[in-house]
Every structure is written in C-alpha cells, then in structure tokens.
Motif scaffolding. Structure first.
Motif, PDB file in Angstrom:
ATOM      1  N   GLN A 140      48.157  39.609  42.465  1.00 43.62           N
ATOM      2  CA  GLN A 140      46.836  39.790  43.080  1.00 43.62           C
ATOM      3  C   GLN A 140      46.542  38.673  44.087  1.00 43.62           C
ATOM      4  O   GLN A 140      46.047  38.905  45.173  1.00 43.62           O
ATOM      5  CB  GLN A 140      45.761  39.812  41.992  1.00 43.62           C
ATOM      6  N   GLU A 141      46.878  37.441  43.703  1.00 40.79           N
ATOM      7  CA  GLU A 141      46.646  36.327  44.628  1.00 40.79           C
ATOM      8  C   GLU A 141      47.464  36.511  45.896  1.00 40.79           C
ATOM      9  O   GLU A 141      46.990  36.263  46.997  1.00 40.79           O
ATOM     10  CB  GLU A 141      47.011  35.004  43.945  1.00 40.79           C
ATOM     11  N   ARG A 142      48.716  36.981  45.701  1.00 36.43           N
ATOM     12  CA  ARG A 142      49.556  37.167  46.887  1.00 36.43           C
ATOM     13  C   ARG A 142      48.993  38.256  47.783  1.00 36.43           C
ATOM     14  O   ARG A 142      48.998  38.148  48.988  1.00 36.43           O
ATOM     15  CB  ARG A 142      50.991  37.488  46.471  1.00 36.43           C
ATOM     16  N   ALA A 143      48.448  39.300  47.171  1.00 29.55           N
ATOM     17  CA  ALA A 143      47.886  40.413  47.951  1.00 29.55           C
ATOM     18  C   ALA A 143      46.702  39.926  48.783  1.00 29.55           C
ATOM     19  O   ALA A 143      46.479  40.373  49.898  1.00 29.55           O
ATOM     20  CB  ALA A 143      47.450  41.533  47.015  1.00 29.55           C
ATOM     21  N   GLU A 144      45.952  38.961  48.248  1.00 31.88           N
ATOM     22  CA  GLU A 144      44.766  38.498  48.948  1.00 31.88           C
ATOM     23  C   GLU A 144      45.081  37.750  50.235  1.00 31.88           C
ATOM     24  O   GLU A 144      44.290  37.727  51.160  1.00 31.88           O
ATOM     25  CB  GLU A 144      43.918  37.617  48.019  1.00 31.88           C
ATOM     26  N   VAL A 145      46.222  37.109  50.290  1.00 35.04           N
ATOM     27  CA  VAL A 145      46.556  36.405  51.529  1.00 35.04           C
ATOM     28  C   VAL A 145      47.512  37.200  52.414  1.00 35.04           C
ATOM     29  O   VAL A 145      47.889  36.765  53.471  1.00 35.04           O
ATOM     30  CB  VAL A 145      47.187  35.018  51.294  1.00 35.04           C
ATOM     31  N   ALA A 146      47.878  38.415  51.934  1.00 37.49           N
ATOM     32  CA  ALA A 146      48.859  39.188  52.692  1.00 37.49           C
ATOM     33  C   ALA A 146      48.303  39.679  54.025  1.00 37.49           C
ATOM     34  O   ALA A 146      49.053  39.968  54.945  1.00 37.49           O
ATOM     35  CB  ALA A 146      49.346  40.371  51.854  1.00 37.49           C
ATOM     36  N   ALA A 147      46.971  39.761  54.123  1.00 37.64           N
ATOM     37  CA  ALA A 147      46.359  40.263  55.361  1.00 37.64           C
ATOM     38  C   ALA A 147      46.743  39.361  56.519  1.00 37.64           C
ATOM     39  O   ALA A 147      46.757  38.150  56.373  1.00 37.64           O
ATOM     40  CB  ALA A 147      44.845  40.301  55.200  1.00 37.64           C
ATOM     41  N   PRO A 148      47.046  39.948  57.681  1.00 40.81           N
ATOM     42  CA  PRO A 148      47.439  39.123  58.826  1.00 40.81           C
ATOM     43  C   PRO A 148      46.335  38.157  59.215  1.00 40.81           C
ATOM     44  O   PRO A 148      45.163  38.506  59.195  1.00 40.81           O
ATOM     45  CB  PRO A 148      47.702  40.138  59.939  1.00 40.81           C
ATOM     46  N   ARG A 149      46.707  36.943  59.531  1.00 42.67           N
ATOM     47  CA  ARG A 149      45.737  35.893  59.756  1.00 42.67           C
ATOM     48  C   ARG A 149      44.830  36.147  60.959  1.00 42.67           C
ATOM     49  O   ARG A 149      43.700  35.759  61.003  1.00 42.67           O
ATOM     50  CB  ARG A 149      46.463  34.572  59.933  1.00 42.67           C
ATOM     51  N   HIS A 150      45.374  36.813  61.972  1.00 43.14           N
ATOM     52  CA  HIS A 150      44.571  36.981  63.187  1.00 43.14           C
ATOM     53  C   HIS A 150      43.795  38.284  63.214  1.00 43.14           C
ATOM     54  O   HIS A 150      43.175  38.606  64.203  1.00 43.14           O
ATOM     55  CB  HIS A 150      45.464  36.897  64.422  1.00 43.14           C
TER      56      HIS A 150
END
Ligand code: AMP
Length: 443
Positions: free
Chosen positions: A381-391
């Motif tokens: 779940q934590e990994r999924a939360e940062v998976a969104a592209p940063r820009h």
C-alpha cells in the motif's frame, strides 16, 4: 567597531538606532567604506550575514550626497526571487526611513499596473527580478539610462535560475559608467565569466569561505524506501519533538503532497513554492517564523532568498539534483555557532546523488538506518501511494488518484496562483546544467 565609525550620515545612524543595530557585521564593516568610496565590489556572502544593509546603507548615503538631477532611477538592484525583492525593498525603506528616497519594487506574479504607477511617480532605487524588469523595459515603463549603481544580489542563484540572458539584456540598457556591486554565495565558472565583463577593478570582500556551512552543520543520512520517507519524517519530527523544521523537496507537487501527509500525521505543515501566490508564501513564512507552523516544506527556488536561517533542523526529503543546492539548503542551519543538524532521507535511486554531494563536500556523510524504517520494508500500500508520477497534475489523474494525495492538492494551484506560476514557468531551468554554469536557451 560601531556604525558611527563608518562615516554614515546621521539620518542613517538614526534608522539603525531605530532597528537596535549598533555593531556592523563583518561584511558591513568591509563593504560600506568601499562602496562609499565608489569602488566596484565582488562580495562572497550568504543570506544572514547582513549583506543587504552592507550595500543598502552606503548606496543611500551616496544618493544623499549627490541630489537627483532627473526623476530617472539611479540605483538598480537585481535579485533572483520575489521574496528577496520584497525583503531588499523593505530594507531600503527601513534604512531610508529618515531620508527622502523613493523606491520601487518590481517582480513577476503580480499585476503590472501598480508597478507601472510606482515607476511613473518616480523611484530613485528600483529593486527588481530580471524577467519582470525586462517586461517593463519593453513597455518603456522604466528608463534605466540614469543608473549610477547596479547591484546583483545572489548572483549565483540568478544564474542557476537561468536569468543570464535577461541579465545581459538589462546590462546592455545601463549607462557604461556606473558602480557595480556583485554579491554571491558561491563562485562558479559562470559567475567568474559574468564578473570578468562586468566589474571594474573590484574590491573583494569575503566573510565566509566557500562552502563552510557544510562543515559547521552536523549532517547525516538515513537510507529509507521512497514509499516510507513521509512516515519516517513524521516519526523523526514527533519523536525528536522538533518544533521548527524546514524540509526540502524537489518538486512543487512533492511539496504539496508531503505537507498533506504530514498534516494527516498530526503535524502542522505548509508547503511553499512557485505556484503559491505571494500572499500565501508570505503568510506561510510568517506562521513558520512565529512557531504556528511546525514543518515548512519548500522547493529550492522558493526557499532561496527567504530570510530564515539558524534553523535547528533542515531535512532533505529528496536530495537535490545539483550538489551545490545541498550546500545552500543546509546553510539554513547551524549558523553563527548555533547547533543545527541536516538530515537527508536517501532512497535507493538517490545513491548517485548522494555520492555527488559527498564528492563536493570531500567527505562521506554518516549514514544510519532508523529502526522500523529499514530499506525494503515498505508495504504494498505504501508503495502504491508513491507510484503516482511526480509531475502529474492533480486534476488530470482521474481514477488513479490515491488516498495519500487526494485532499487539498488542487488548492495550491488554483485561481490567482496560476498567474503567479508564470513567473517561474516561463523561464526554463535545467537543473543538470547548473553546475557547469551552462544556462538554458532563450525564452
Ligand atoms: P541579510 O544577510 O541582509 O539577509 O540580513 C540578515 C538579518 O540580519 C536581517 O534580518 C537584518 O535585519 C539583520 N541585520 C543586518 N545588519 C545587522 C546588524 N548590524 N546588527 C544586527 N542585525 C543585523
């Protein structure tokens, strides 16, 4: 040494007295007599050294000594950011309080109209960011043919931000005979090239040897999964009971997202970056200084020129692409003997950046894993939360939007803030080219 021994006019001494300043700082002791004597100046000084007064006081004195012959501006101060423009203009007003000196402050992100009006009414001193000044030059709302003194403040940062072409176009519009004062925290090849064509037999003034901030600050690195950085940061702030924490992120969206995550962890946090309106930034800074905001999350550009230093804790949530930015960032802590620590949260993909920084510092940063935050332990779940592209733009992400960054993110880029963003977005900044002094192409 006292200010009264520097040969300053009584009106200026009175203003200093109003401020409660008695002793000039080292940069002021060195620079004021040189500027009064009309010399060009090459000064190595960072924010927090008193550099603003070091040029403002003698400039005011020189204006006093030679009354204006025309209503044109006589002094031009170029600065990289709106915040610095506002701060320098404030200093001009403060120190010039008992003089009849008119000043104008010119920066992007706000309407042109009031600035045109300020210039029309007449200004002896113009404090400006380069891009907006060019806009005024093109509209012929400012006449720089009467400039007697030019100040380039935080020149290294102006070059980092890709302002070199703008600066050169401004320089071309100035009278050839003038006094030039250049202030810079660092001296890259690009700065040296600029200096060579600009300064005439400059006096050199240096108050802090290059990159010394890095040696005074206690620095360490914590390896951690990217997905767990926010949680680790919240843990460090809470368990250490840190009250005033400046956190750097690489992107505006990253800053917004992190501030939201920290808020959800119960820490009063604000993000400050180029997409925020001037008012929002000023308020965030005031709240942070007053202790109402515990964590201020900032991008490098937004933090530059802010009058905040001697902070106990500076955190690199993400390492900067440019190692020199690391030195700028950690220069916010541990000044003037006060204890400070700079902590970098380093994910696996940032090891190369860390190596570049260590190469610049000529030493390795002590590195330790925080128990409970061992690399490789992030949950799915934590990994999924940062998976969104940063820009990614907040509104364009549709159904993929995750719970981690859903609330509040859109707020910072809406309404009047979009206009404020133009100032920065119009000028490309290539981070990776900064180190070599190369600057991005034409606007
Ligand atoms: P600066 O490096 O110009 O950003 O100045 C840093 C801070 O030091 C500002 O808040 C100034 O108002 C303050 N300051 C400047 N000169 C003096 C002085 N001689 N004594 C005490 N404070 C000063």
């Amino acid at each position: 040494m006292l200010f009264s021994e520097l040969g300053l006019a009584p009106e200026l001494l009175r203003a200093l007295e109003d401020e409660g300043y008695v002793t000039p700082t080292p940069i002021q002791q060195q620079a004021i007599p040189l500027v009064l004597a009309g010399r060009d100046l090459l000064a190595a000084a960072q924010t927090g050294t008193g550099k603003t007064a070091a040029f403002t006081l003698p400039i005011l004195q020189r204006l006093l000594g030679a009354p204006a012959l025309s209503p044109r501006p006589r002094v031009l101060v170029l600065v990289p950011t709106r915040e610095l423009a506002a701060q320098v203009a404030e200093s001009v007003r403060t120190y010039g309080r008992h003089l009849r000196v008119r000043s104008a402050v010119i920066f992007g992100g706000v309407g042109l109209g009031p600035q045109v009006e300020q210039l029309r009414r007449g200004a002896d001193i113009v404090v400006a960011t380069p891009g907006r000044l060019l806009d005024h030059m093109q509209r012929r709302s400012v006449d720089l043919s009467g400039i007697e003194t030019l100040v380039l403040d935080e020149a290294d940062r102006m070059l980092d931000m890709g302002f070199i072409r703008d600066i050169r176009r401004v320089l071309a519009a100035l009278p050839k005979r003038r006094q030039n004062l250049l202030f810079s925290a660092t001296f890259s090849d690009a700065i040296r090239a600029l200096v060579a064509g600009l300064l005439n037999d400059p006096a050199r003034v240096e108050v802090a040897p290059r990159n010394t901030a890095a040696e005074l600050v206690e620095q360490r690195a914590h390896p951690v999964d990217k997905a767990r950085k926010a949680a680790l940061l919240a843990h460090l702030v809470s368990s250490g009971d840190w009250r005033q924490v400046l956190v750097f992120t690489r992107t505006k969206h990253g800053a917004n997202r992190l501030a939201d995550q920290l808020e959800r962890a119960g820490l009063v946090s604000m993000a400050i970056h180029g997409n925020k309106s001037q008012n929002a930034r000023t308020k965030a800074l005031a709240d942070f200084k007053a202790g109402r905001v515990r964590v201020l999350v900032a991008t490098d550009i937004a933090a530059r020129g802010l009058d905040i230093d001697q902070l106990p804790h500076v955190i690199n949530h993400e390492l900067p692409n440019v190692p020199e930015d690391y030195v700028h960032r950690i220069g916010r802590t541990g000044r003037a003997g006060s204890a400070g620590e700079a902590i970098s949260l380093v994910s696996g993909d940032e090891r190369g950046l860390l190596r570049d920084i260590e190469k610049l510092l000529k030493r390795a940063l002590p590195s330790s894993v925080v128990p409970g935050f061992e690399p490789g332990t992030a949950s799915a779940q934590e990994r999924a939360e940062v998976a969104a592209p940063r820009h990614a733009k907040p509104r364009s992400r549709g159904p993929q939007k995750t719970s981690a960054d859903a609330p509040r993110r859109g707020a910072a880029t809406s309404g009047g803030d979009a206009r404020a963003a133009q100032h920065h977005s119009r000028r490309p900044r290539s981070q990776s080219s900064n180190r070599n002094g190369r600057v991005p192409g034409p606007r």
